[in-house]
Design an enzyme around this catalytic site. Sequence first.
Site, PDB file in Angstrom:
ATOM      1  N   CYS A 157       0.798  -1.226   0.000  1.00  0.00           N
ATOM      2  CA  CYS A 157       0.000   0.000   0.000  1.00  0.00           C
ATOM      3  C   CYS A 157       0.830   1.275   0.000  1.00  0.00           C
ATOM      4  O   CYS A 157       0.264   2.361  -0.015  1.00  0.00           O
ATOM      5  CB  CYS A 157      -0.954  -0.022   1.188  1.00  0.00           C
ATOM      6  SG  CYS A 157      -1.949  -1.516   1.166  1.00  0.00           S
ATOM      7  N   HIS A 172      -2.740   7.896   6.354  1.00  0.00           N
ATOM      8  CA  HIS A 172      -2.991   6.646   5.642  1.00  0.00           C
ATOM      9  C   HIS A 172      -4.420   6.215   5.971  1.00  0.00           C
ATOM     10  O   HIS A 172      -5.178   5.872   5.089  1.00  0.00           O
ATOM     11  CB  HIS A 172      -1.969   5.603   6.049  1.00  0.00           C
ATOM     12  CG  HIS A 172      -2.048   4.345   5.246  1.00  0.00           C
ATOM     13  ND1 HIS A 172      -1.985   4.353   3.869  1.00  0.00           N
ATOM     14  CD2 HIS A 172      -2.199   3.039   5.597  1.00  0.00           C
ATOM     15  CE1 HIS A 172      -2.095   3.106   3.419  1.00  0.00           C
ATOM     16  NE2 HIS A 172      -2.226   2.294   4.440  1.00  0.00           N
ATOM     17  N   GLU A 183      -1.182   4.451  13.637  1.00  0.00           N
ATOM     18  CA  GLU A 183      -0.839   5.722  12.995  1.00  0.00           C
ATOM     19  C   GLU A 183      -1.073   6.896  13.943  1.00  0.00           C
ATOM     20  O   GLU A 183      -0.309   7.863  13.951  1.00  0.00           O
ATOM     21  CB  GLU A 183      -1.651   5.897  11.700  1.00  0.00           C
ATOM     22  CG  GLU A 183      -1.142   7.047  10.851  1.00  0.00           C
ATOM     23  CD  GLU A 183      -1.866   7.151   9.507  1.00  0.00           C
ATOM     24  OE1 GLU A 183      -2.892   6.468   9.321  1.00  0.00           O
ATOM     25  OE2 GLU A 183      -1.391   7.925   8.659  1.00  0.00           O
ATOM     26  N   LYS A 195      -9.954   8.178   2.837  1.00  0.00           N
ATOM     27  CA  LYS A 195     -10.309   6.852   2.321  1.00  0.00           C
ATOM     28  C   LYS A 195     -11.799   6.543   2.471  1.00  0.00           C
ATOM     29  O   LYS A 195     -12.301   5.613   1.846  1.00  0.00           O
ATOM     30  CB  LYS A 195      -9.433   5.785   2.971  1.00  0.00           C
ATOM     31  CG  LYS A 195      -7.988   5.888   2.440  1.00  0.00           C
ATOM     32  CD  LYS A 195      -7.157   4.679   2.753  1.00  0.00           C
ATOM     33  CE  LYS A 195      -5.832   4.678   2.014  1.00  0.00           C
ATOM     34  NZ  LYS A 195      -4.864   5.706   2.445  1.00  0.00           N
ATOM     35  N   HIS A 251      -9.534   2.520  -0.459  1.00  0.00           N
ATOM     36  CA  HIS A 251      -8.086   2.372  -0.351  1.00  0.00           C
ATOM     37  C   HIS A 251      -7.577   1.735  -1.643  1.00  0.00           C
ATOM     38  O   HIS A 251      -7.720   0.530  -1.843  1.00  0.00           O
ATOM     39  CB  HIS A 251      -7.745   1.493   0.861  1.00  0.00           C
ATOM     40  CG  HIS A 251      -6.281   1.329   1.096  1.00  0.00           C
ATOM     41  ND1 HIS A 251      -5.321   1.966   0.338  1.00  0.00           N
ATOM     42  CD2 HIS A 251      -5.608   0.603   2.012  1.00  0.00           C
ATOM     43  CE1 HIS A 251      -4.123   1.629   0.786  1.00  0.00           C
ATOM     44  NE2 HIS A 251      -4.270   0.796   1.788  1.00  0.00           N
ATOM     45  N   PHE A 287       1.520  -3.305   4.001  1.00  0.00           N
ATOM     46  CA  PHE A 287       1.842  -4.650   4.495  1.00  0.00           C
ATOM     47  C   PHE A 287       3.351  -4.837   4.495  1.00  0.00           C
ATOM     48  O   PHE A 287       4.049  -4.280   3.653  1.00  0.00           O
ATOM     49  CB  PHE A 287       1.245  -5.703   3.549  1.00  0.00           C
ATOM     50  CG  PHE A 287      -0.132  -6.162   3.923  1.00  0.00           C
ATOM     51  CD1 PHE A 287      -0.900  -5.470   4.827  1.00  0.00           C
ATOM     52  CD2 PHE A 287      -0.656  -7.312   3.353  1.00  0.00           C
ATOM     53  CE1 PHE A 287      -2.178  -5.907   5.167  1.00  0.00           C
ATOM     54  CE2 PHE A 287      -1.925  -7.758   3.678  1.00  0.00           C
ATOM     55  CZ  PHE A 287      -2.690  -7.058   4.579  1.00  0.00           C
TER      56      PHE A 287
END
Lengths: 85, 735
Positions: B144, B274, B285, B304, B309, B367
């Site tokens: 991502c 994110h 985060e 998002k 996403h 990831f």
Amino acid sequence: MSDILAGITDILINTLDLDVSPEEVTREASFFHEGLGLDSIDVLELVVSVEERWDVRIDNRELGEEVFVTVGTLADHIAANRTKK
Amino acid sequence: MTPPRAFITDVGIVSPAGVGVDSVRSALTDSTCHLVSPSLFRVAPAHDHPVGQVTVPLGGDQRLPRTHRLALAALEQLSLDRAPRVDWICLGTTTGGMVTTEALLKRSESDPSAYGWHGLGTVARAIGERLNGPVKSLTFSTACSSGAVALIAGLALIRSGRARTVLAGGVESLCRLTVHGFSLLQIVDPHGARPLDANRKGMTVGEGAALFVLQAADAPPAGGLAEVVGGGLSCDAHHATAPDPQGRGAARAMQKALREAGLEPSAIDYLNLHGTGTPDNDAAEARAVHTVFGGDPPLLSSTKGTFGHSLAASGAVEAAIAIVCLADGLVPANVGLQQLDEGLELAPCREPVRRPLSVVMSNSLGFGGNNASVVLSAPQPSAVEGSPRSVGAVEPEPLATGGGRLTVLGAACLTGGGDTEHTVARFFEGDPCAGRFADADLAARFKGRAFRRQRRLPRLATWVSQDALAQVPDSEGAVDGVFWATGWGALTESYGFLQKLFASDGAFSSPIDFAASTHNAPAGQLAMGFGAQGPNVTTSGGVDSFWQAALATSLLADPGLQLLVAADEYHGEFTPLLQPDAVVEPADGAAALIVTRTPGLGPYLEVLSPSAEGRSGDPLQALLDGLGGIDHIRAEVGGLWLGTPSGDHLRAQRQEDRLVELFGDVMPVVGYRQRLGGFPTATGVAVVLALRGLVDEQSLATVTSGNAGLAARPGLPQLIIELGEDASALEVGLR
């Protein structure tokens, strides 16, 4: 009930490739830490296998935390909810 | 000398909100939600959650995978006729042509030509074909954060002086693998993503593409939209899919981006999180934000809930969002948020806020703990004052022909011929090494819990990494960063996942296989094994994959030891479809180098580039020009190693004949893929062998192909050249 325990044992050894003997997979065996040592991804794999085999869905974190304590708590949950024999 | 500044002068975007920057502007202004029911392919009821799907019809060649067509739709919006010639493409993508491959596999298509657009590097190729002549490309696949990494690499190319104009961005298409995979990991919210909400259940899988023209300049060029002022990369080295709960890796990426930009945290006017909406991401985060900004974070939100996403594209889509924010003085609302998770101790904007913005930070956390943070500034006449910029600007060596030298401290390989020592012995005896290293021998080394879930590709990579690192006693078993190359990625995991999914009509598959199916999964595992918290970068571009990873190392590595590692696996069903000429001889293998950008004595590896000017003509001539010309090579090079790419044999044979004609009378020419196998990252094995040959003073006389028996010229560096339409070269030598 013994077929469920055998099924869980089969998943742990043959799907998750856990290096344990069938004798170690007892109702009292804990899934985490000093027990079978599963981590979060193992649990998700186990969730899929349980649903596939017994049609029992465990699809939220709260339920998962109740069910994935010991092999016995999972076996009981499957026994109480299964539709596939 | 001050490095050039990097300005974004053009943006093309396709997202669930529509086509073009104005569609993004409307979505942000009106706080709309563009999450819909998936309609591109059948999704089993259990996984049928909202997605961030591009709903405008895509034109272009319908034979191309949707990923490629999304990228081309973004490309079409750019006014490239008004921009200088693009000399590099930096693209982030994680699934390449997977959405088409899935349909082919599902109907058991056995014609390999149908799979020609599967590889990740083919997206950049499709873009390059529409530009004026072939363009050198870097394809990043860091899950991502891919799009953000591509943008940061573009910045590094410009700051290093290697590029004047870069086309950078990210693209992702919805596919069965990701839609079902994330659902099986139980990190998809059935109601659509609700970032930072107390009741958030997960992300919304999406798609999109955003491309930027990045231009080198000392002052804002006409039409400059924003300046990329900093980028930071880090790795959690914590877990395959879950973030470090403390958010330490994310905080390091943000702090590094600020340092690169020469800015204090207080200079950030808006932070685009994110913010995927998974319980773990948002919590980690939030911690990172508190670490970096203390009690006074900037205005912030996740977008998002509007766009979903878009995975590899998200870093690029959100950079486009940042540009709109800077231009309009707009802070977007955190769409989807109903009941704030007070435990996060953040105050996201719940309605759009209008105020002038100078600097925006955008986070992308992938990831494998692959973190990237980008800082964009409104175009300012003078560069931001502050600490020295080090992305691409730290040059341990003066640039020769387009790449920095890497000092090599350890090198190992694995082939059908065995481990490093066996392969070296066989190879220089003139014996073939092409084959598949035995699974049983891999299993014998990788016992125990840590390796239980590792399949073939990560095992190949781990083997060579351990062996290379063992040659560097000072390392204490640790490296700072991981630069990983793979041509095809984890075939066992992706093929296994899809077959199981098809067999159950979309209901079931393996979450373990999904988590391990991303191209960057082995790099994340290596980072955990070696405590590598620096940049963790995955490149994948066919036979160029290793070359790309080596260049990424010289562009993006921090000081300290770096693991440069490459591998491909042979898969009995999948490989023959993807690379039919590999069937003649099933072969795979791996190579690892421990390198540092710090100059030192002993072996080195240098990344060479074709000359930019000549590329529109003959790629081999462009490469020879970039290497200093024919006379220079005849005088200064000790041996040539040539790689013939899969599927391009005729062209490569002509090129090889020409090189033998030009140089075969003065130096040995080694055709290494014939001896090592046709897998894409065999380049890395050739590098390891060439280095060993130099150190051991091997003559190469036993392995010459077109000019039998000629010995290597001692003391001179050797060139490893990948032939084909995109010829590239590496130099190895001793100093």
